[in-house]
Design a protein around this motif. Structure first.
Motif, PDB file in Angstrom:
ATOM      1  N   VAL A 126      -8.063  -2.906  -1.891  1.00 36.95           N
ATOM      2  CA  VAL A 126      -7.249  -1.762  -1.492  1.00 36.95           C
ATOM      3  C   VAL A 126      -6.094  -2.275  -0.633  1.00 36.95           C
ATOM      4  O   VAL A 126      -6.297  -3.039   0.308  1.00 36.95           O
ATOM      5  CB  VAL A 126      -8.089  -0.737  -0.693  1.00 36.95           C
ATOM      6  N   PHE A 127      -4.870  -1.870  -0.969  1.00 32.45           N
ATOM      7  CA  PHE A 127      -3.698  -2.307  -0.221  1.00 32.45           C
ATOM      8  C   PHE A 127      -3.566  -1.527   1.081  1.00 32.45           C
ATOM      9  O   PHE A 127      -3.874  -0.335   1.121  1.00 32.45           O
ATOM     10  CB  PHE A 127      -2.426  -2.108  -1.055  1.00 32.45           C
ATOM     11  N   LYS A 128      -3.063  -2.181   2.120  1.00 33.35           N
ATOM     12  CA  LYS A 128      -2.849  -1.504   3.396  1.00 33.35           C
ATOM     13  C   LYS A 128      -1.824  -0.378   3.224  1.00 33.35           C
ATOM     14  O   LYS A 128      -2.040   0.745   3.659  1.00 33.35           O
ATOM     15  CB  LYS A 128      -2.374  -2.500   4.453  1.00 33.35           C
ATOM     16  N   ASP A 129      -0.700  -0.698   2.600  1.00 36.92           N
ATOM     17  CA  ASP A 129       0.353   0.286   2.339  1.00 36.92           C
ATOM     18  C   ASP A 129       1.283  -0.280   1.267  1.00 36.92           C
ATOM     19  O   ASP A 129       1.038  -1.356   0.716  1.00 36.92           O
ATOM     20  CB  ASP A 129       1.130   0.635   3.616  1.00 36.92           C
ATOM     21  N   ALA A 163       2.762  -3.862   2.112  1.00 40.40           N
ATOM     22  CA  ALA A 163       1.822  -4.962   1.861  1.00 40.40           C
ATOM     23  C   ALA A 163       1.666  -5.213   0.363  1.00 40.40           C
ATOM     24  O   ALA A 163       1.606  -6.368  -0.085  1.00 40.40           O
ATOM     25  CB  ALA A 163       0.471  -4.644   2.488  1.00 40.40           C
ATOM     26  N   ALA A 164       1.624  -4.139  -0.414  1.00 37.54           N
ATOM     27  CA  ALA A 164       1.495  -4.270  -1.864  1.00 37.54           C
ATOM     28  C   ALA A 164       2.720  -4.976  -2.449  1.00 37.54           C
ATOM     29  O   ALA A 164       2.598  -5.833  -3.338  1.00 37.54           O
ATOM     30  CB  ALA A 164       1.330  -2.892  -2.499  1.00 37.54           C
ATOM     31  N   GLY A 165       3.900  -4.633  -1.932  1.00 37.78           N
ATOM     32  CA  GLY A 165       5.133  -5.265  -2.397  1.00 37.78           C
ATOM     33  C   GLY A 165       5.184  -6.744  -2.079  1.00 37.78           C
ATOM     34  O   GLY A 165       5.663  -7.555  -2.884  1.00 37.78           O
ATOM     35  N   GLN A 166       4.662  -7.115  -0.910  1.00 39.00           N
ATOM     36  CA  GLN A 166       4.645  -8.525  -0.522  1.00 39.00           C
ATOM     37  C   GLN A 166       3.725  -9.338  -1.430  1.00 39.00           C
ATOM     38  O   GLN A 166       4.049 -10.467  -1.828  1.00 39.00           O
ATOM     39  CB  GLN A 166       4.225  -8.648   0.940  1.00 39.00           C
ATOM     40  N   LEU A 167       2.592  -8.759  -1.777  1.00 41.73           N
ATOM     41  CA  LEU A 167       1.663  -9.438  -2.689  1.00 41.73           C
ATOM     42  C   LEU A 167       2.283  -9.569  -4.080  1.00 41.73           C
ATOM     43  O   LEU A 167       2.196 -10.621  -4.729  1.00 41.73           O
ATOM     44  CB  LEU A 167       0.348  -8.668  -2.777  1.00 41.73           C
ATOM     45  N   LEU A 168       2.932  -8.514  -4.519  1.00 41.59           N
ATOM     46  CA  LEU A 168       3.574  -8.519  -5.829  1.00 41.59           C
ATOM     47  C   LEU A 168       4.689  -9.564  -5.873  1.00 41.59           C
ATOM     48  O   LEU A 168       4.848 -10.284  -6.872  1.00 41.59           O
ATOM     49  CB  LEU A 168       4.147  -7.125  -6.103  1.00 41.59           C
ATOM     50  N   ALA A 169       5.460  -9.660  -4.787  1.00 39.27           N
ATOM     51  CA  ALA A 169       6.560 -10.633  -4.718  1.00 39.27           C
ATOM     52  C   ALA A 169       6.046 -12.059  -4.879  1.00 39.27           C
ATOM     53  O   ALA A 169       6.691 -12.891  -5.534  1.00 39.27           O
ATOM     54  CB  ALA A 169       7.291 -10.482  -3.384  1.00 39.27           C
ATOM     55  N   ALA A 170       4.877 -12.341  -4.300  1.00 39.85           N
ATOM     56  CA  ALA A 170       4.304 -13.689  -4.413  1.00 39.85           C
ATOM     57  C   ALA A 170       4.017 -14.030  -5.879  1.00 39.85           C
ATOM     58  O   ALA A 170       4.151 -15.186  -6.295  1.00 39.85           O
ATOM     59  CB  ALA A 170       3.020 -13.783  -3.584  1.00 39.85           C
ATOM     60  N   GLN A 171       3.650 -13.014  -6.664  1.00 48.07           N
ATOM     61  CA  GLN A 171       3.355 -13.247  -8.078  1.00 48.07           C
ATOM     62  C   GLN A 171       4.621 -13.325  -8.934  1.00 48.07           C
ATOM     63  O   GLN A 171       4.561 -13.679 -10.109  1.00 48.07           O
ATOM     64  CB  GLN A 171       2.429 -12.150  -8.608  1.00 48.07           C
ATOM     65  N   GLU A 228      10.387  -4.926  -0.854  1.00 45.15           N
ATOM     66  CA  GLU A 228       9.749  -6.184  -0.464  1.00 45.15           C
ATOM     67  C   GLU A 228       9.900  -7.245  -1.552  1.00 45.15           C
ATOM     68  O   GLU A 228      10.129  -8.419  -1.263  1.00 45.15           O
ATOM     69  CB  GLU A 228       8.267  -5.955  -0.165  1.00 45.15           C
ATOM     70  N   VAL A 229       9.781  -6.817  -2.800  1.00 41.91           N
ATOM     71  CA  VAL A 229       9.940  -7.755  -3.920  1.00 41.91           C
ATOM     72  C   VAL A 229      11.346  -8.345  -3.911  1.00 41.91           C
ATOM     73  O   VAL A 229      11.535  -9.571  -3.964  1.00 41.91           O
ATOM     74  CB  VAL A 229       9.657  -7.062  -5.273  1.00 41.91           C
ATOM     75  N   VAL A 248       3.461  -7.671 -14.652  1.00 44.20           N
ATOM     76  CA  VAL A 248       2.831  -8.353 -13.520  1.00 44.20           C
ATOM     77  C   VAL A 248       2.082  -7.305 -12.719  1.00 44.20           C
ATOM     78  O   VAL A 248       2.684  -6.360 -12.201  1.00 44.20           O
ATOM     79  CB  VAL A 248       3.893  -9.062 -12.648  1.00 44.20           C
ATOM     80  N   CYS A 249       0.770  -7.456 -12.638  1.00 50.19           N
ATOM     81  CA  CYS A 249      -0.070  -6.460 -11.975  1.00 50.19           C
ATOM     82  C   CYS A 249      -1.321  -7.144 -11.445  1.00 50.19           C
ATOM     83  O   CYS A 249      -2.140  -7.623 -12.236  1.00 50.19           O
ATOM     84  CB  CYS A 249      -0.425  -5.352 -12.968  1.00 50.19           C
ATOM     85  N   PRO A 250      -1.477  -7.224 -10.123  1.00 49.26           N
ATOM     86  CA  PRO A 250      -2.620  -7.942  -9.538  1.00 49.26           C
ATOM     87  C   PRO A 250      -3.979  -7.348  -9.882  1.00 49.26           C
ATOM     88  O   PRO A 250      -4.970  -8.071  -9.929  1.00 49.26           O
ATOM     89  CB  PRO A 250      -2.368  -7.856  -8.027  1.00 49.26           C
ATOM     90  N   GLN A 251      -4.048  -6.033 -10.105  1.00 51.44           N
ATOM     91  CA  GLN A 251      -5.366  -5.471 -10.382  1.00 51.44           C
ATOM     92  C   GLN A 251      -5.314  -4.245 -11.291  1.00 51.44           C
ATOM     93  O   GLN A 251      -4.407  -3.423 -11.218  1.00 51.44           O
ATOM     94  CB  GLN A 251      -6.107  -5.137  -9.090  1.00 51.44           C
ATOM     95  N   THR A 252      -6.335  -4.162 -12.150  1.00 48.94           N
ATOM     96  CA  THR A 252      -6.471  -3.040 -13.088  1.00 48.94           C
ATOM     97  C   THR A 252      -7.903  -2.510 -12.985  1.00 48.94           C
ATOM     98  O   THR A 252      -8.725  -2.747 -13.876  1.00 48.94           O
ATOM     99  CB  THR A 252      -6.178  -3.487 -14.533  1.00 48.94           C
ATOM    100  N   PRO A 253      -8.229  -1.822 -11.892  1.00 47.88           N
ATOM    101  CA  PRO A 253      -9.615  -1.374 -11.664  1.00 47.88           C
ATOM    102  C   PRO A 253     -10.095  -0.353 -12.698  1.00 47.88           C
ATOM    103  O   PRO A 253      -9.315   0.445 -13.212  1.00 47.88           O
ATOM    104  CB  PRO A 253      -9.548  -0.748 -10.266  1.00 47.88           C
TER     105      PRO A 253
END
Length: 221
Positions: free
Chosen positions: A2-5, A8-16, A41-42, A177-182
């Motif tokens: 679960v992303f903080k907000d 934070a989600a944008g920062q993780l996505l940018a890394a990918q 953030e991206v 590009v998508c870190p998770q597909t629950p």
């Protein structure tokens, strides 16, 4: 996860998306309003210009959260045929909702763009960002509309997506590009601790900051 907000989600996505950093041909387009904080953030992390691309969901009257389609800048309309047929929705109902949403799309276009011309996307690499995909209907409308601009490469980047929307996007774009597909997915907001409505003011502020960041970066280079 679960992303903080959205930040934070944008920062993780940018890394990918690091492979796209510092490239002159890359532009990040956000779907307002929720996609803008993620895309900010991206764009900041990969040092790319940020802009918005306007899309509006066509909600079923009385059940607005259910998408019967979407409209996008450039006069594009995409319908969710399964929903339309299941509910027996008439062309008149669809047109009434589309007219209302077109007015809101035009309002946001004026507010967010402030007479700025839409960027030229021909032969560029476009990274299309939102805060998540549930049905994927609005993103599909954006992809159809942007294909008309003939970008060299079109990516969709989202922090979280339903498995169904992810699979559909794989067929429509050059890369997703998508870190998770629950699974089960339920809703986008479920995967964020903090998921407030994003205001028009916040969108305008982030776009202004992104423009300043990009100008500073261009001068530095």
């Amino acid at each position: 996860m679960v992303f903080k907000d959205r930040t934070a989600a944008g920062q993780l996505l940018a890394a990918q998306l690091a492979a796209y950093a510092n490239r002159k041909d890359v532009i990040v387009l956000a779907l307002p309003r929720g996609g803008v904080p993620v895309a900010f953030e991206v764009a900041r992390k990969i040092n790319a210009p940020l802009d918005v691309f306007l899309v509006r969901k066509l909600g079923v009257p009385g059940h607005e959260e259910l998408a019967m389609g979407a409209i996008a800048s450039g006069g594009v309309q995409v319908l969710n045929e399964a929903v339309v047929q299941m509910l027996g929705l008439s062309q008149k109902v669809i047109e009434q909702v589309a007219t209302q949403e077109q007015q809101e799309l035009n309002r946001r276009e004026r507010l967010y763009r402030d007479d700025r011309p839409f960027p030229v996307l021909h032969e560029r690499t476009v990274i299309l960002v939102d805060d998540g995909l549930a049905t994927g209907t609005t993103m599909r409308a954006a992809v159809v509309a942007l294909r008309q601009q003939q970008p060299a490469r079109l990516l969709v980047a989202v922090p979280v997506s339903s498995p169904e929307a992810y699979q559909e996007m794989q067929k429509l774009v050059d890369e997703i590009v998508c870190p998770q597909t629950p699974d089960p997915f339920y809703s986008v907001g479920l995967w964020y601790q903090d998921f407030p409505q994003v205001s028009d003011e916040e969108v305008c502020d982030l776009l202004k900051r992104a423009t300043n960041n990009n100008q500073h970066s261009t001068v530095s280079n």
